[in-house]
Scaffold this active site. Structure first.
Site, PDB file in Angstrom:
ATOM      1  CG  HIS A  12       8.500  -6.094   3.478  1.00 15.70           C
ATOM      2  ND1 HIS A  12       8.667  -6.521   4.776  1.00 15.70           N
ATOM      3  CD2 HIS A  12       8.011  -4.828   3.559  1.00 15.70           C
ATOM      4  CE1 HIS A  12       8.296  -5.562   5.614  1.00 15.70           C
ATOM      5  NE2 HIS A  12       7.905  -4.529   4.899  1.00 15.70           N
ATOM      6  CE1 TYR A  25       4.760  -0.326   0.895  1.00 16.53           C
ATOM      7  CE2 TYR A  25       2.819  -1.691   0.671  1.00 16.53           C
ATOM      8  CZ  TYR A  25       3.845  -1.201   1.447  1.00 16.53           C
ATOM      9  OH  TYR A  25       3.959  -1.599   2.749  1.00 16.53           O
TER      10      TYR A  25
END
Length: 367
Positions: free
Chosen positions: A70, A338
């Site tokens: 992303h 992440y």
């Protein structure tokens, strides 16, 4: 009163010395082995967060300072207006009646920050809710009703299978076909992808939690839930940028916000004991009850280079009291990956932005 026995002050002989050194060495070896296992050094084939991030880099290239997934996005700011309807199911302060500030990010999948907006139909929406009591709720959603795979290993294998071949710059069709043949759980996602078309606006999309969570009430009762954001600004873009302009999504979003806030309803689906909480590839039955928890109101947007979302790690396991993760194996894996991505990009320093050329090229595969 009895005295403690005197300790033997005689020096250790060679045999005793070696035994003690052996015990100490065993302890150190065990500790080192534990760290090595966590790092994946003893078993190079064991899936680790760094291996997942390496696979994302191999697929999209390395773009210093950007997220490994992303990478291309835009920051948004606003608030959540809770109507209190879900507060009986969860003690989370964000679900009590009132307003909670939010910092969000709308983005495209993949690690390439110069990917054209029309190249993929998937859009994502990440949110950070900041409650007055200091608690945070971080949510990471996509506009797909189901995820492609159910396990971290399958996600890693998917990245490897769909990475571009160094000789052609494109994924190997046979390798991609072999992956999907070995993973029948991807059928629902593939069915969606066959008919999905890239939308012209972030504002017209619904966004799904995909993973299951638990709402926890004041008595400690756990209610399995999934949620989605349903748009209240579903009209077509009034002046969307042409499809050959790689940045039309951001342009449309900022134009809409000049005309007024963008809004979504937060709809919480209540699962039963029969609904899977550990498999994001399976939808729950349509007849499950839904609670309208309130309205997300986005009031402004800013490019991500210097926006408030730039340095936020939208880890979906950062939850307030009253919301808990389920047994979905993707959740802890997402959190760990992440964190690894965040560590890499912050070590590299903030990115300086990326502009789309009229004819963008695919990044070379990194080794």
């Amino acid at each position: 009163m009895q005295h403690e026995p005197e300790r033997d002050a005689r020096p250790l002989n060679a045999r005793q010395t070696y035994l003690r050194l052996g015990v100490i060495g065993t302890i150190l070896l065990a500790s080192g082995a534990a760290f090595a296992y966590v790092g994946g050094w003893l078993d190079p084939q064991r899936l680790t967060p760094d291996r997942v991030v390496d696979a994302l880099e191999a697929k999209s290239g390395v773009h210093p300072g950007f997220r490994r997934n992303h990478a291309k996005g835009v920051c948004v700011v606003g608030h959540f207006e809770s109507n209190g309807s879900a507060h009986a199911l969860s003690t989370a302060a964000v679900l009590a009646s009132g307003k909670t500030p939010v910092v969000g990010r709308l983005a495209l999948p993949g690690g390439n920050p110069v990917v054209p907006d029309a190249s993929v139909p998937v859009r994502s929406f990440a949110l950070l809710f900041k409650s007055p009591n200091g608690e945070q709720w971080r949510a990471a959603m996509n506009n797909i009703p189901v995820f492609a795979v159910a396990t971290p290993q399958a996600f890693y294998d998917q990245q490897v299978a769909t990475s571009p071949d160094p000789t052609t710059g494109k994924p190997d069709p046979q390798r991609v076909q072999a992956f999907f043949a070995a993973h029948p759980e991807t059928a629902a996602f593939r069915a969606w992808a066959k008919t999905a078309k890239p939308s012209a606006s972030y504002a017209t999309e619904s966004y799904y939690s995909l993973n299951a969570f638990y709402f926890v009430d004041a008595q400690g009762k756990q209610q399995p839930v999934r949620w989605r954001l349903a748009p209240l600004n579903a009209a077509a873009a009034s002046a969307a940028q042409p499809q050959h302009d790689g940045n039309f999504l951001q342009a449309d979003l900022l134009q809409r916000l000049e005309q007024g806030p963008l809004t979504w309803r937060l709809l919480v689906t209540l699962g039963t004991a029969d609904d899977p909480t550990n498999d994001a590839t399976k939808e729950w039955p349509e007849d499950r009850p839904t609670v309208d928890a309130g309205t997300l109101v986005i009031t402004s947007g800013v490019p991500q280079d210097e926006g408030p979302c730039r340095d936020v790690n939208y880890d979906p396991t950062v939850l307030p009291q009253g919301i808990a993760i389920s047994d979905d194996p993707l959740l802890p894996a997402r959190s760990a990956a992440y964190a690894a991505s965040y560590e890499r990009r912050t070590r590299e320093g903030p990115h300086q932005g990326a502009m789309i050329s009229p004819h963008p090229t695919l990044p070379e595969r990194t080794q």
